[in-house]
Design a protein around this motif. Sequence first.
Motif, mmCIF file in Angstrom:
data_model
loop_
_atom_site.group_PDB
_atom_site.id
_atom_site.type_symbol
_atom_site.label_atom_id
_atom_site.label_comp_id
_atom_site.label_asym_id
_atom_site.label_seq_id
_atom_site.Cartn_x
_atom_site.Cartn_y
_atom_site.Cartn_z
ATOM 1 N N GLY A 103 0.799 -1.212 0.000
ATOM 2 C CA GLY A 103 0.000 0.000 0.000
ATOM 3 C C GLY A 103 0.838 1.270 0.000
ATOM 4 O O GLY A 103 2.078 1.238 0.005
ATOM 5 N N LEU A 104 0.144 2.399 -0.013
ATOM 6 C CA LEU A 104 0.812 3.708 -0.029
ATOM 7 C C LEU A 104 1.263 4.047 1.387
ATOM 8 O O LEU A 104 0.615 4.787 2.129
ATOM 9 N N SER A 105 2.396 3.498 1.754
ATOM 10 C CA SER A 105 2.918 3.648 3.106
ATOM 11 C C SER A 105 4.442 3.646 3.059
ATOM 12 O O SER A 105 5.045 3.463 1.993
ATOM 13 N N GLU A 106 5.049 3.847 4.197
ATOM 14 C CA GLU A 106 6.512 3.842 4.263
ATOM 15 C C GLU A 106 7.072 2.467 3.915
ATOM 16 O O GLU A 106 8.229 2.342 3.524
ATOM 17 N N LYS A 107 6.265 1.440 4.050
ATOM 18 C CA LYS A 107 6.697 0.089 3.727
ATOM 19 C C LYS A 107 6.598 -0.208 2.234
ATOM 20 O O LYS A 107 7.275 -1.093 1.718
ATOM 21 N N GLY A 108 5.743 0.553 1.519
ATOM 22 C CA GLY A 108 5.515 0.271 0.104
ATOM 23 C C GLY A 108 6.085 1.291 -0.858
ATOM 24 O O GLY A 108 6.281 1.004 -2.032
ATOM 25 N N ALA A 109 6.388 2.513 -0.375
ATOM 26 C CA ALA A 109 6.880 3.600 -1.237
ATOM 27 C C ALA A 109 8.367 3.846 -0.988
ATOM 28 O O ALA A 109 8.798 3.953 0.166
ATOM 29 N N PHE A 110 9.136 3.924 -2.067
ATOM 30 C CA PHE A 110 10.580 4.103 -1.953
ATOM 31 C C PHE A 110 11.048 5.191 -2.910
ATOM 32 O O PHE A 110 10.363 5.534 -3.874
ATOM 33 N N ILE A 111 12.234 5.714 -2.634
ATOM 34 C CA ILE A 111 12.837 6.716 -3.518
ATOM 35 C C ILE A 111 14.333 6.462 -3.582
ATOM 36 O O ILE A 111 14.933 5.952 -2.636
#
Length: 447
Positions: A103-111
């Motif tokens: 999901g759209l969370s710190e666990k799923g979104a990276f940069i």
Amino acid sequence: MPENQHTEYKQKVTPELEKEVVAFLNSKEGGVIYIGIDKHGEIVGLPDADQEQLLIKDRLKNNIVPSCLGLFDLALEQKEDKDILKIIVAGGYEKPYYVKKYGLSEKGAFIRIGSAAEPMTARQIESLFSKRVRNAIGNIQSPKQDLKFQQLHIYYQSVDKTLNEQFARNLELLTEDGKYNYVAYLMNDINTVSIKVARYKGLDRVDLIESNEYGYECLVKATKQVLDKLQLENRTSTKITAKERQETRLWNAIALREAVINAFVHNDYTREIAPKFEIFADRIEITSYGSLPSGLSQEEFFEGFSVPRNKELMRIFKDLDLVEQLGSGVPRILQAYPKESFQFSENFLRLSLPASEEIAPQDTPQDTPQDTPQDTPQVEELLKVMDGQHSRQELQDLLKLVDRENFRLNYLQPAINAGYIALTLPDKPTSRNQRYYLTQKGKNTIK
């Protein structure tokens, strides 16, 4: 070369592949992932690269949100006699991207930070989400819903691909509520998009001597028509010296083709403004609406970093072999023309390609047939190998040509335009059953 902000090495496909792709999608310029190279840059290769390629495409298609179709490209390469895979990832327009199952969370979104994919903070996610482009053509509903796609089907068949009943969803031609979007409108058989190709007598727009209008049809068809028109205009002049026969085109054919494709694919259609093409006595100008994508600098643009404005169009054009690889267009143009050929403004991007010689009004393809592309050695070579009816592939094989676009641009199309070659199915020029044969004019030419 060590790993860096734009380059990632992986010895094999890992469960974290989506994470690395998401990190590049959320970055400004994107990047490249090599599969089959270890962290030290040593080439180890892949035992079954073709199978891995299919699995990767499926994983990226299904496991990343929003859809990243049209934003990545897969290429099989050989280094040191070993197969490796190259995944080219563009910076996305609909940031933040994330791994679907987390999901759209710190666990799923990276940069991407340096040479690592780092988790995005909640603040970073909120900031990117607030800036997400919502007026992209994929999100805008088509002005009409009764759409037909016969032309698009024909173009896919011409490259031995078939559109199934789910093609509208697979090609992202639908909005979230299931209505046709503006991409579908551009790809359907009839629309209101007008493409102008104009010719002027002098160096400015005062004296218009020829105006051609294309469009009102599938954008792919309009693109091909403009390519064919400019290919005809891009005549070859010949000078015979004591040592050799010198032939020069008005414009570099590869750069011109890339410029036309870029103008169609990256144009901002949200204001219903189409790209335009203008020929002057000393140059051709290609103008598209919409300047550089937000966050992409001119230097990054010139280096080939890709942020596709219309990822759906990019995907379709790549399916149809009109686009070879993400980010390759501008570098190809720069091989023939300087950076100063590009002009950037707040709302437009213009490319001005100087002609190799002055384009006099009387030097149109109709007025001086001896100077047109059909008189080239390539056309003569094509006519000599023809005996009966041939498919496109058969003709390429006879000429020992691999590059399909080179064959079309420099051999087949000029011969058809000159009336030397005819089609067995003239009403269906892209049919897979299409065959080509010599006309009487063509037979007389080779006697």
